[in-house]
Write an enzyme that holds these catalytic residues in place. Structure first.
Site, mmCIF file in Angstrom:
data_model
loop_
_atom_site.group_PDB
_atom_site.id
_atom_site.type_symbol
_atom_site.label_atom_id
_atom_site.label_comp_id
_atom_site.label_asym_id
_atom_site.label_seq_id
_atom_site.Cartn_x
_atom_site.Cartn_y
_atom_site.Cartn_z
ATOM 1 N N LYS A 53 115.890 -22.708 24.509
ATOM 2 C CA LYS A 53 114.478 -22.716 24.913
ATOM 3 C C LYS A 53 113.617 -23.362 23.829
ATOM 4 O O LYS A 53 112.757 -24.192 24.115
ATOM 5 C CB LYS A 53 114.008 -21.278 25.203
ATOM 6 C CG LYS A 53 114.608 -20.734 26.497
ATOM 7 C CD LYS A 53 114.345 -19.251 26.705
ATOM 8 C CE LYS A 53 115.062 -18.756 27.960
ATOM 9 N NZ LYS A 53 114.931 -17.326 28.193
ATOM 10 N N GLN A 97 112.841 -12.281 24.794
ATOM 11 C CA GLN A 97 114.144 -12.440 25.447
ATOM 12 C C GLN A 97 114.710 -11.082 25.870
ATOM 13 O O GLN A 97 114.782 -10.153 25.065
ATOM 14 C CB GLN A 97 115.119 -13.157 24.492
ATOM 15 C CG GLN A 97 116.467 -13.476 25.091
ATOM 16 C CD GLN A 97 116.391 -14.482 26.244
ATOM 17 O OE1 GLN A 97 115.658 -15.455 26.185
ATOM 18 N NE2 GLN A 97 117.151 -14.232 27.308
ATOM 19 N N ASP A 120 106.838 -16.058 31.250
ATOM 20 C CA ASP A 120 107.920 -15.712 32.175
ATOM 21 C C ASP A 120 107.392 -15.208 33.520
ATOM 22 O O ASP A 120 108.150 -15.103 34.489
ATOM 23 C CB ASP A 120 108.805 -14.609 31.562
ATOM 24 C CG ASP A 120 110.024 -15.180 30.846
ATOM 25 O OD1 ASP A 120 110.490 -16.269 31.231
ATOM 26 O OD2 ASP A 120 110.513 -14.517 29.909
#
Ligand code: NDP
Length: 286
Positions: A53, A97, A120
């Site tokens: 990422k 994460q 997200d």
């Protein structure tokens, strides 16, 4: 004849190119979209995901920071760090994460991220906005799946879509996006009775269970579009999806591979959401 392959790498490359161009224009104006990625603990798969990422951000010219915290980091310390990043003007998107170590409440952590920096799209405010059809962000993986369907110009309106897997990060938001695009949607979970009866009805079959190769050729309607979200590591070290690709490719009309399917598109959509975070935060500041 084998199914059409929906190439996530090629599609993601196009998206990244478009994002790099937009980022270069912003950078020339003196602003750089910025993403903070927080990793707690040493889960090997998570380490790979966060590295990919952050590298993807660097490749398109975005500002990114990767913070690695020890597995015993307290929940309070993590919440405090998120509060600081919420106020940091150089950071537009924040990603924690998952999964987090067991002593940390993931729900509390996600809720601590400012909704306009929730790249997200997992914050309850963003999940709710998605539910009513007015999302600030679309969660990256389902968003990537929708782009893959778009790439083959599949007529979603009126199609029967079946999603196997009902998690908050994949299955449920995927169902919302397909529903809003006009599909008739069924969501299956581990308690679903006679799963093949459902999957065989699907014009669009999306699978996100974490169960390697669980969808076999005889569970798929001939000509169906099969999107495999699963990423599983086999004992020999190879990656495979939740769909038995070698069987299903002879039944489906189109199929995504693993690796090289949904994975790269998830990262491309993360970059797109980071730009969106930038736009939302800069509007707020002006
Ligand atoms: P979760 O474990 O959170 O959810 C799995 C879902 O699948 C649950 O709803 C579960 O049902 C359901 N399920 C499990 N077994 C069965 C079964 N036999 N029949 C029907 N449903 C079943 O997983 P995630 O959604 O987080 O991830 C799913 C997969 O996608 C994983 O392989 C993960 O690695 C991958 N992934 C890939 C991404 C990418 O970028 N390509 C991004 C995110 C995830 P129940 O609700 O009843 O427990």
């Amino acid at each position: 004849m084998p199914a059409q392959l929906i190439d996530g790498n090629a599609l993601a490359k196009k998206v990244r190119l478009e994002i790099a161009t937009r980022t270069a224009i912003l950078t020339a104006k003196g602003v750089k979209p910025g993403l903070a990625v927080l990793l707690v603990g040493e889960d090997p798969a998570s380490q790979v995901y966060v590295r990919n990422k952050v590298k993807a951000c660097e490749d398109v010219g975005m500002h990114s920071i990767l913070e690695r915290h020890p597995a015993d980091l307290s929940e309070d310390k993590l919440l405090q760090r998120i509060a600081e990043l919420n106020l940091d003007a150089s950071i537009h998107g924040i990603l924690v994460q998952l999964p987090l170590p067991k002593h940390i409440d993931s729900h509390r952590v996600i809720e601590a991220i400012a909704p306009e920096k929730d790249v997200d799209g997992f914050h309850v405010a963003n999940a709710g906005a998605l539910m009513i059809g007015a999302p600030l962000f679309r969660p990256c993986t389902p968003y990537g799946c929708m782009k893959m369907l778009e790439s083959i110009e599949y007529p979603i309106k009126g199609a029967r879509a079946v999603i196997v897997g009902a998690s908050n990060i994949v299955g449920k938001p995927m169902a919302m996006l397909l529903l809003q695009a006009g599909a008739t949607v069924t969501i299956c979970n581990s308690k679903t009775k006679d799963l093949p009866a459902h999957t065989k009805e699907a014009d669009i079959l999306v699978v996100a269970t974490g169960k390697p190769k669980m969808i076999t050729g005889n569970m798929v309607k001939p000509g169906a579009i099969v999107i495999d979200v699963g990423i599983n590591r086999l004992p020999d070290g190879k990656l495979c999806g939740d769909v038995d690709f070698d069987e299903v490719k002879y039944v489906a009309g189109a199929i995504t591979p693993v690796p090289g399917g949904v994975g790269p598109m998830t990262i491309a959509m993360l970059l797109r959401n980071t730009l969106r975070c930038y736009a939302l935060n800069s509007t707020k500041e002006s």
